[in-house]
Design an enzyme around this catalytic site. Structure first.
Site, PDB file in Angstrom:
ATOM      1  N   ASP A 172       0.842  -1.198   0.000  1.00 18.65           N
ATOM      2  CA  ASP A 172       0.000   0.000   0.000  1.00 18.65           C
ATOM      3  C   ASP A 172       0.878   1.249   0.000  1.00 18.65           C
ATOM      4  O   ASP A 172       0.631   2.199  -0.753  1.00 18.65           O
ATOM      5  CB  ASP A 172      -0.905   0.013   1.232  1.00 18.65           C
ATOM      6  CG  ASP A 172      -2.241  -0.672   0.998  1.00 18.65           C
ATOM      7  OD1 ASP A 172      -2.686  -0.707  -0.158  1.00 18.65           O
ATOM      8  OD2 ASP A 172      -2.837  -1.162   1.971  1.00 18.65           O
ATOM      9  N   VAL A 173       1.882   1.252   0.866  1.00 19.15           N
ATOM     10  CA  VAL A 173       2.779   2.407   0.936  1.00 19.15           C
ATOM     11  C   VAL A 173       3.542   2.566  -0.375  1.00 19.15           C
ATOM     12  O   VAL A 173       3.674   3.672  -0.914  1.00 19.15           O
ATOM     13  CB  VAL A 173       3.753   2.256   2.125  1.00 19.15           C
ATOM     14  CG1 VAL A 173       4.806   3.360   2.101  1.00 19.15           C
ATOM     15  CG2 VAL A 173       2.981   2.279   3.441  1.00 19.15           C
TER      16      VAL A 173
END
Length: 390
Positions: A172-173
């Protein structure tokens, strides 16, 4: 808004229709650089507002982590009036970022093809789990699922344990960073041509790119990597090694560093041993080398070795918890914690990692309460005289 954004992206209006992590992380990076980010939320709010514990003053620290420097407005896309305001925002903004399932925004008339005719300079970023093909679009885009399906979990853990997830939602990051990079590239193209474009990022592609040497081992070398615990497939030593009171990470990236390590620990003969002289030899004979290193390192504490090994120019470090990691960054002058807001509204936050010499990052707004700026934003979108806009 009481304070105008500054920074290299000042004057850029971002409509943030994303939620949870990848999208909000991308928009926070842009906001830190000066973009005016309007966070559009459903009446229930961003999912992470309810992801507790832990909390600070009753607010989810997960939500606080990725939502500073934004203004919040609630727009119910199932309400015709709010949907009209959302479309108006889409025609006025410079950048729109969303992470609904592929096709989700188009169902509301908020897709790129819907908005770009009226806003030809629009940079429109979509983040999905598995892309927009028919099969990929049908799959739910959760980081843990991508960690499993990308192969990352097969690489995480000891050889004799089950696969493990990363300690953070790493993809996600990573996808959020890739989305921010794509937006910046598209904005530069718009500066040159006046025309916007669509930017697409998916978690699986970010994962395969971000796994770098491990995916390259397969696609370029035909090797399927396997779990090796804390060891490295191509370097040795490059792992925790026990000392008298705990483990110390030692990373010997080349032969010169290994020779210095051997001298510091009082075993210079190891650097001349034909089994260990070159990195490829050490990697092959790691099972023979490790106990020899452990024998020496167990004679002193990890911090005693850390001091001397670092002084010799060999990378190493103790294994910290998160509090110790923040503390060490503070100790060496990185000032990792910034305070955003004032008085009772002040929120400690982790510093943006980018330092710009002439147009620095600023921290002007704490993460907003749900619909905190809704009145002024809705008035601006309706064109009410005297309303406060971007």
């Amino acid at each position: 808004m009481t304070e105008r954004p500054t920074g290299p992206l000042a004057g850029i209006l971002v409509a943030d229709f994303s939620r949870v992590l990848a999208g909000p992380y991308a928009t926070m990076l842009l906001a830190d650089l000066g973009a005016d980010v309007i966070k559009v939320e459903s009446p229930a709010g961003d999912d992470t507002r309810a992801w507790t514990p832990p909390v600070r003053d009753g607010i989810s620290t997960y939500y606080l982590a990725v939502n500073r420097n934004k203004r919040s407005v609630v727009l119910d896309l199932k309400d015709d009036g709010d949907l009209g305001l959302a479309r108006e925002l889409g025609t006025r903004c410079d950048v729109m970022i969303e992470n609904l399932r592929p096709g989700g925004m188009a169902r509301f008339g908020l897709g790129y093809d819907d908005l770009s005719p009226a806003n030809p300079g629009l940079v429109y970023a979509s983040i999905s789990g598995f892309g927009t093909t028919e099969r990929g679009a049908a799959l739910p885009g959760y980081d843990l699922i991508v960690q499993a399906m990308s192969g990352l979990m097969s690489l995480t853990g000891d050889p004799d344990t089950e696969p493990f997830r990363s300690g953070i939602s790493v993809f996600d990051v990573m996808a959020g960073m890739h989305a921010a990079i794509g937006v910046l590239a598209a904005l530069n193209e718009r500066y040159l041509t006046g025309t916007g474009q669509q930017v697409e990022v998916n978690l699986l592609s970010s994962a395969l790119s971000g796994m770098v040497n491990q995916t390259s081992a397969y696609v370029a070398g035909g090797v399927v990597p396997q779990r090796m615990g804390n060891s490295h497939p191509s370097l040795y030593p490059y792992e925790p090694i026990p000392c008298a009171d705990g483990e110390l990470i030692i990373t010997s990236g080349n032969n010169a560093q290994f020779r210095k390590l051997c001298e510091v620990i009082g075993a210079p003969e190891l650097a001349d041993d034909p089994r260990f002289a070159r990195n490829e030899d050490r990697t092959v004979h790691r099972a023979e080398l490790r106990p020899l290193l452990v024998e020496r390192l167990r004679t002193r504490t990890k911090m005693e070795w850390f001091r001397d090994i670092i002084a010799a120019g060999v990378p190493c470090g103790p294994i910290n918890d998160v509090a110790q990691g923040v503390g060490f960054a503070t100790e060496i002058g990185l000032d990792p914690v910034v305070e955003v807001g004032e008085g009772d509204a002040m929120v400690p936050s982790v510093r943006n990692p980018v330092t710009l010499s002439d147009t620095p990052v600023d921290y002007r707004l704490p993460p907003p309460a749900l619909d905190e700026h809704g009145k002024e934003i809705r008035a601006w979108l309706r064109g009410d005289e005297g309303s406060v806009g971007s």
